[in-house]
Design a protein around this motif. Structure first.
Motif, mmCIF file in Angstrom:
data_model
loop_
_atom_site.group_PDB
_atom_site.id
_atom_site.type_symbol
_atom_site.label_atom_id
_atom_site.label_comp_id
_atom_site.label_asym_id
_atom_site.label_seq_id
_atom_site.Cartn_x
_atom_site.Cartn_y
_atom_site.Cartn_z
ATOM 1 N N MET A 1 2.686 11.599 9.204
ATOM 2 C CA MET A 1 4.079 11.178 9.065
ATOM 3 C C MET A 1 4.909 12.331 8.513
ATOM 4 O O MET A 1 4.486 13.023 7.571
ATOM 5 N N VAL A 2 6.080 12.508 9.076
ATOM 6 C CA VAL A 2 7.000 13.530 8.592
ATOM 7 C C VAL A 2 8.131 12.830 7.845
ATOM 8 O O VAL A 2 8.860 12.019 8.427
ATOM 9 N N PHE A 3 8.244 13.130 6.563
ATOM 10 C CA PHE A 3 9.237 12.480 5.704
ATOM 11 C C PHE A 3 10.209 13.500 5.123
ATOM 12 O O PHE A 3 9.872 14.678 4.946
ATOM 13 N N VAL A 4 11.392 12.995 4.805
ATOM 14 C CA VAL A 4 12.394 13.782 4.090
ATOM 15 C C VAL A 4 12.896 12.944 2.918
ATOM 16 O O VAL A 4 13.232 11.764 3.084
ATOM 17 N N GLY A 5 12.925 13.526 1.736
ATOM 18 C CA GLY A 5 13.544 12.894 0.577
ATOM 19 C C GLY A 5 12.717 11.834 -0.124
ATOM 20 O O GLY A 5 11.740 11.311 0.427
ATOM 21 N N GLN A 6 13.154 11.499 -1.357
ATOM 22 C CA GLN A 6 12.586 10.419 -2.154
ATOM 23 C C GLN A 6 13.749 9.725 -2.861
ATOM 24 O O GLN A 6 14.455 10.365 -3.653
ATOM 25 N N TYR A 7 13.926 8.435 -2.577
ATOM 26 C CA TYR A 7 15.087 7.703 -3.066
ATOM 27 C C TYR A 7 14.631 6.417 -3.748
ATOM 28 O O TYR A 7 14.121 5.505 -3.082
ATOM 29 N N PRO A 8 14.783 6.308 -5.069
ATOM 30 C CA PRO A 8 14.297 5.126 -5.793
ATOM 31 C C PRO A 8 14.928 3.820 -5.328
ATOM 32 O O PRO A 8 14.282 2.779 -5.353
ATOM 33 N N LYS A 9 16.199 3.866 -4.871
ATOM 34 C CA LYS A 9 16.884 2.651 -4.435
ATOM 35 C C LYS A 9 17.253 2.733 -2.958
ATOM 36 O O LYS A 9 17.506 3.817 -2.425
ATOM 37 N N TYR A 10 17.315 1.587 -2.327
ATOM 38 C CA TYR A 10 17.559 1.507 -0.893
ATOM 39 C C TYR A 10 18.944 2.035 -0.519
ATOM 40 O O TYR A 10 19.109 2.673 0.529
ATOM 41 N N GLU B 1 0.801 -1.223 0.000
ATOM 42 C CA GLU B 1 0.000 0.000 0.000
ATOM 43 C C GLU B 1 0.837 1.278 0.000
ATOM 44 O O GLU B 1 0.281 2.377 -0.085
ATOM 45 N N TRP B 2 2.156 1.138 0.104
ATOM 46 C CA TRP B 2 3.016 2.317 0.035
ATOM 47 C C TRP B 2 2.813 2.990 -1.329
ATOM 48 O O TRP B 2 2.924 2.359 -2.371
ATOM 49 N N LYS B 3 2.508 4.265 -1.345
ATOM 50 C CA LYS B 3 2.049 4.936 -2.564
ATOM 51 C C LYS B 3 3.158 5.292 -3.552
ATOM 52 O O LYS B 3 2.920 5.370 -4.753
ATOM 53 N N GLY B 4 4.339 5.548 -3.066
ATOM 54 C CA GLY B 4 5.385 6.015 -3.963
ATOM 55 C C GLY B 4 6.310 4.926 -4.447
ATOM 56 O O GLY B 4 6.407 3.856 -3.843
ATOM 57 N N ASP B 5 7.000 5.191 -5.536
ATOM 58 C CA ASP B 5 8.029 4.284 -6.034
ATOM 59 C C ASP B 5 9.385 4.793 -5.559
ATOM 60 O O ASP B 5 10.305 5.038 -6.350
ATOM 61 N N TYR B 6 9.497 4.962 -4.259
ATOM 62 C CA TYR B 6 10.716 5.501 -3.672
ATOM 63 C C TYR B 6 10.723 5.201 -2.176
ATOM 64 O O TYR B 6 9.692 4.938 -1.560
ATOM 65 N N PHE B 7 11.912 5.273 -1.591
ATOM 66 C CA PHE B 7 12.079 5.227 -0.144
ATOM 67 C C PHE B 7 12.114 6.664 0.368
ATOM 68 O O PHE B 7 12.433 7.600 -0.378
ATOM 69 N N ALA B 8 11.800 6.837 1.626
ATOM 70 C CA ALA B 8 11.872 8.151 2.257
ATOM 71 C C ALA B 8 12.427 7.980 3.657
ATOM 72 O O ALA B 8 12.407 6.880 4.223
ATOM 73 N N ILE B 9 12.919 9.059 4.214
ATOM 74 C CA ILE B 9 13.412 9.031 5.591
ATOM 75 C C ILE B 9 12.305 9.539 6.503
ATOM 76 O O ILE B 9 11.883 10.692 6.408
ATOM 77 N N ILE C 1 14.253 4.464 7.665
ATOM 78 C CA ILE C 1 13.869 4.400 6.259
ATOM 79 C C ILE C 1 12.472 3.840 6.148
ATOM 80 O O ILE C 1 12.133 2.851 6.795
ATOM 81 N N ALA C 2 11.643 4.457 5.324
ATOM 82 C CA ALA C 2 10.299 3.963 5.055
ATOM 83 C C ALA C 2 10.159 3.694 3.556
ATOM 84 O O ALA C 2 10.775 4.404 2.757
ATOM 85 N N PRO C 3 9.381 2.712 3.102
ATOM 86 C CA PRO C 3 8.482 1.920 3.941
ATOM 87 C C PRO C 3 9.256 0.860 4.723
ATOM 88 O O PRO C 3 10.349 0.498 4.389
ATOM 89 N N ALA D 1 20.636 4.435 -1.759
ATOM 90 C CA ALA D 1 20.632 5.898 -1.671
ATOM 91 C C ALA D 1 19.945 6.364 -0.391
ATOM 92 O O ALA D 1 20.379 7.342 0.238
ATOM 93 N N ALA D 2 18.891 5.659 0.001
ATOM 94 C CA ALA D 2 18.208 5.999 1.248
ATOM 95 C C ALA D 2 19.118 5.751 2.449
ATOM 96 O O ALA D 2 19.120 6.530 3.412
ATOM 97 N N GLN D 3 19.875 4.674 2.412
ATOM 98 C CA GLN D 3 20.814 4.389 3.503
ATOM 99 C C GLN D 3 21.855 5.487 3.632
ATOM 100 O O GLN D 3 22.216 5.894 4.739
ATOM 101 N N GLU D 4 22.344 5.949 2.501
ATOM 102 C CA GLU D 4 23.346 7.017 2.506
ATOM 103 C C GLU D 4 22.758 8.292 3.103
ATOM 104 O O GLU D 4 23.398 8.973 3.918
ATOM 105 N N ALA D 5 21.530 8.621 2.713
ATOM 106 C CA ALA D 5 20.883 9.820 3.241
ATOM 107 C C ALA D 5 20.597 9.676 4.729
ATOM 108 O O ALA D 5 20.711 10.649 5.486
ATOM 109 N N LEU D 6 20.222 8.483 5.157
ATOM 110 C CA LEU D 6 19.881 8.269 6.564
ATOM 111 C C LEU D 6 21.058 8.593 7.480
ATOM 112 O O LEU D 6 20.869 9.156 8.564
#
Length: 278
Positions: A248-257, A201-209, A276-278, A259-264
């Motif tokens: 929910m308070v999110f920062v960023g949109q990262y298509p691959k995990y 059910e996660w709506k985006g095609d990206y990870f977020a923080i 990292i969500a979802p 990149a999300a790890q690096e941002a985290l």
């Protein structure tokens, strides 16, 4: 034909799952496999020795089983019929906490196997071991192969879920969502179904923080202002959880995990409990 060989517990995680990357308990199940009838079958004496190794394994005499299997594999390494010996030795290695040896034997089994059921089980084992070792590219390959032949019953739900996680982490969102949806549809009673549903059910095609989750919008707004002051670009999204609305308070949109790890890593310097969500 030999007696069936059981795939026992590869191990069970004792740590609590985290919402940023829940991978479920370690794969555990019982698979019953026939003796491989490949293009080069083992001689009768070797088959008998393989049966005895299987009996040792079931009695938890892992040392005795390994000694017999070492001899079979050493002598008949060029026979396709030795595939089952590699599979059984992989199970023995798991019991002995030799995960690297188990993965090597599972992959050698795959290279030799002429039996569809054995191939599927060995691929599931190889995928599980690679996944637990953090080698998701390798796990992705093996899980895809396993799912071509595994019956749709537990523990295939966990294999399919982990396959979806690997797809998602690679940025293959449409494929991942399809696999999560299959888990939800086919395994409504599974312990991983609710997490699969959340992923589906996660709506985006990206990870977020995720930098916060609040029951009232005012608290979420305060957090957003605080993050803006810290130089971040947050946003608020409302989500329904167990009949309640969370902000929910999110920062960023990262298509691959990755990149999300690096941002985290950098965001946690400002928000220690960010995930990292979802």
């Amino acid at each position: 034909m030999s007696k069936g060989i059981a795939l026992s517990k590869i191990g069970r995680s004792t740590s609590r799952w985290k919402r940023r990357r829940w991978i479920g308990p370690r794969l555990h199940a019982v698979f019953t496999l026939p003796l491989v009838a490949g293009c080069t079958e083992l001689p009768h004496g070797a088959k008998q020795e393989l049966n005895k190794a299987g009996e040792d394994y079931r009695r938890q005499d892992y040392g005795g089983a390994q000694t017999k299997l070492d001899g079979i594999i050493s002598t008949y390494h060029a026979y396709s019929g030795v595939a089952e010996a590699h599979y059984l030795r992989a199970l023995v290695y798991v019991k002995q906490s030799n995960k690297a040896g188990a993965l090597a034997d599972a992959e050698r089994c795959l290279a030799l196997s002429q039996d569809k059921a054995l191939t599927s089980q060995a691929a599931a084992m190889a995928g599980t071991l690679a996944f637990e070792a953090g080698d998701e590219a390798r796990a992705l390959y093996h899980f895809a192969r396993a799912l071509k032949g595994l019956p749709e019953k537990p523990p295939t739900d966990l294999v399919r879920y982990r396959y979806a996680v690997c797809l998602q982490h690679e940025g293959r969102w449409t494929e991942a969502r399809r696999e999560f949806g299959t888990v939800v549809q086919r395994y409504p009673q599974s312990t991983i179904t609710e997490n699969a549903r959340r992923m589906y059910e996660w709506k985006g095609d990206y990870f977020a923080i995720q930098c916060g989750a609040y029951q009232d919008q005012s608290s979420a707004t305060k957090q957003m202002k605080k993050l803006r002051t810290a130089g971040l670009s947050p946003r608020i999204e409302s989500q329904s959880r167990l009949g309640k609305t969370l902000y929910m308070v999110f920062v960023g949109q990262y298509p691959k995990y990755a990149a999300a790890q690096e941002a985290l890593r950098s965001i946690r310097a400002k928000v220690p409990n960010a995930v990292i969500a979802p």
